[in-house]
Write a protein that holds these residues in place. Sequence first.
Motif, short mmCIF file in Angstrom:
data_model
loop_
_atom_site.label_atom_id
_atom_site.label_comp_id
_atom_site.label_asym_id
_atom_site.label_seq_id
_atom_site.Cartn_x
_atom_site.Cartn_y
_atom_site.Cartn_z
N LEU A 136 0.80 -1.40 0.08
CA LEU A 136 -0.05 0.17 0.09
C LEU A 136 0.94 1.17 0.03
O LEU A 136 1.81 1.39 0.85
N ALA A 188 -1.31 6.55 0.01
CA ALA A 188 -2.53 5.74 0.29
C ALA A 188 -3.08 5.36 1.57
O ALA A 188 -3.97 4.98 1.91
N ARG A 189 -1.91 5.71 2.47
CA ARG A 189 -2.07 5.00 4.17
C ARG A 189 -2.70 6.41 4.97
O ARG A 189 -2.14 6.81 5.81
N SER A 203 -6.54 3.95 6.15
CA SER A 203 -6.30 2.42 6.11
C SER A 203 -4.64 2.03 5.85
O SER A 203 -4.11 2.05 4.82
N THR A 249 -1.81 -0.70 6.39
CA THR A 249 -1.77 -1.94 5.62
C THR A 249 -2.42 -3.03 6.73
O THR A 249 -2.83 -4.10 5.92
N MET A 291 -6.02 -3.28 6.25
CA MET A 291 -6.52 -3.74 4.91
C MET A 291 -6.24 -5.23 4.72
O MET A 291 -7.02 -5.88 4.36
N LYS A 335 -9.21 -6.67 7.08
CA LYS A 335 -10.32 -6.65 6.22
C LYS A 335 -10.39 -7.60 4.98
O LYS A 335 -11.47 -8.07 4.61
N ASN A 394 -8.43 -4.60 -3.08
CA ASN A 394 -8.70 -4.15 -2.04
C ASN A 394 -7.52 -2.70 -2.00
O ASN A 394 -7.91 -1.49 -1.89
N ILE A 395 -6.37 -3.10 -2.30
CA ILE A 395 -5.03 -2.14 -2.38
C ILE A 395 -5.51 -1.30 -3.56
O ILE A 395 -5.60 -0.07 -3.45
N GLU A 413 -8.39 1.24 -2.71
CA GLU A 413 -7.98 2.14 -1.75
C GLU A 413 -7.20 3.19 -2.48
O GLU A 413 -7.30 4.42 -2.11
N ARG A 439 -9.27 5.31 -4.58
CA ARG A 439 -10.25 6.15 -3.46
C ARG A 439 -9.49 7.35 -3.00
O ARG A 439 -9.78 8.48 -3.19
N VAL A 440 -8.17 7.22 -2.82
CA VAL A 440 -7.16 8.08 -2.25
C VAL A 440 -6.89 9.19 -3.39
O VAL A 440 -6.84 10.37 -3.30
#
Length: 187
Positions: A42, A46-47, A50, A52, A55, A58, A89-90, A93, A96-97
Motif C-alpha cells: 500500500l 494511500a495510507r 487504511s 496495511t 487492509m 479486512k 482492496n489495495i 484504496e 479512492r485516495v
Amino acid sequence: MEPNFESTATLLFKIKAGDEQARERLFKTYLPIITDWAHGRLPKYARDLSETADMVQKSLLAALQKVDDFEALREGAFLAYLRQVLLNNIRMEIRRVSRKNRHGYNQNDAELIDEGASVIEHIIGDEALQAYEKGLMSLKDKAREAVILRVEFGYSFAEISEAVEMKSANAARMLVSRSIVEMSRNM
C-alpha cells in the motif's frame, strides 16, 4: 512457515459446515503470511485511514465471508485467492485516495507526488507490475499458484510441492522455472 497440522482444505470444509473455530484457526494461520506479503504494497500516500494491517484483516475477513463460493483444489489455491482479494482492496484504496486528492491541492500534495522516484520510474514500475500480472494470468492455475508461492511468499520448493500437490520438491522447482519462462514470453 509454521507447520500446518490441519490442511487448508479441511479447515475450509469445516468452515462451510459452520465450524467457527475452524474459521479462527484459518484466520490465525493466514494472517501473518498475508501480512508479511502485504508489507509495503500500500503506497505511502494511500495510507490515510487504511493502514496495511487494517487492509489485510479486512481482506482476510472478506475472503472468509465468501468461503462458500471458494473451491479449494490445492493448498496453494487459498493463498493465491487471498493475494487477489488483498490486491483488489489495495487497488480500490489507491483509487479512492487518488480521487480524493485530485479535487484540490493541500499541504501534503508534495509528499504524494515526490516519494524519491521520478515520474518515469513510477510509470516503468507500474508497467512492469502490470506486465507481471498479465504474465501470471497467462499461466494455468497450478503454475500460477506455484509462482506466487515462490516469488511473492518465499516458499521453498518442498513447501510448494506440498501446496500444489507435486510429487517432489524438484518437480515443483521445474514447474516454477518453466512457468517463469512462459510468463516472460507473455509479458
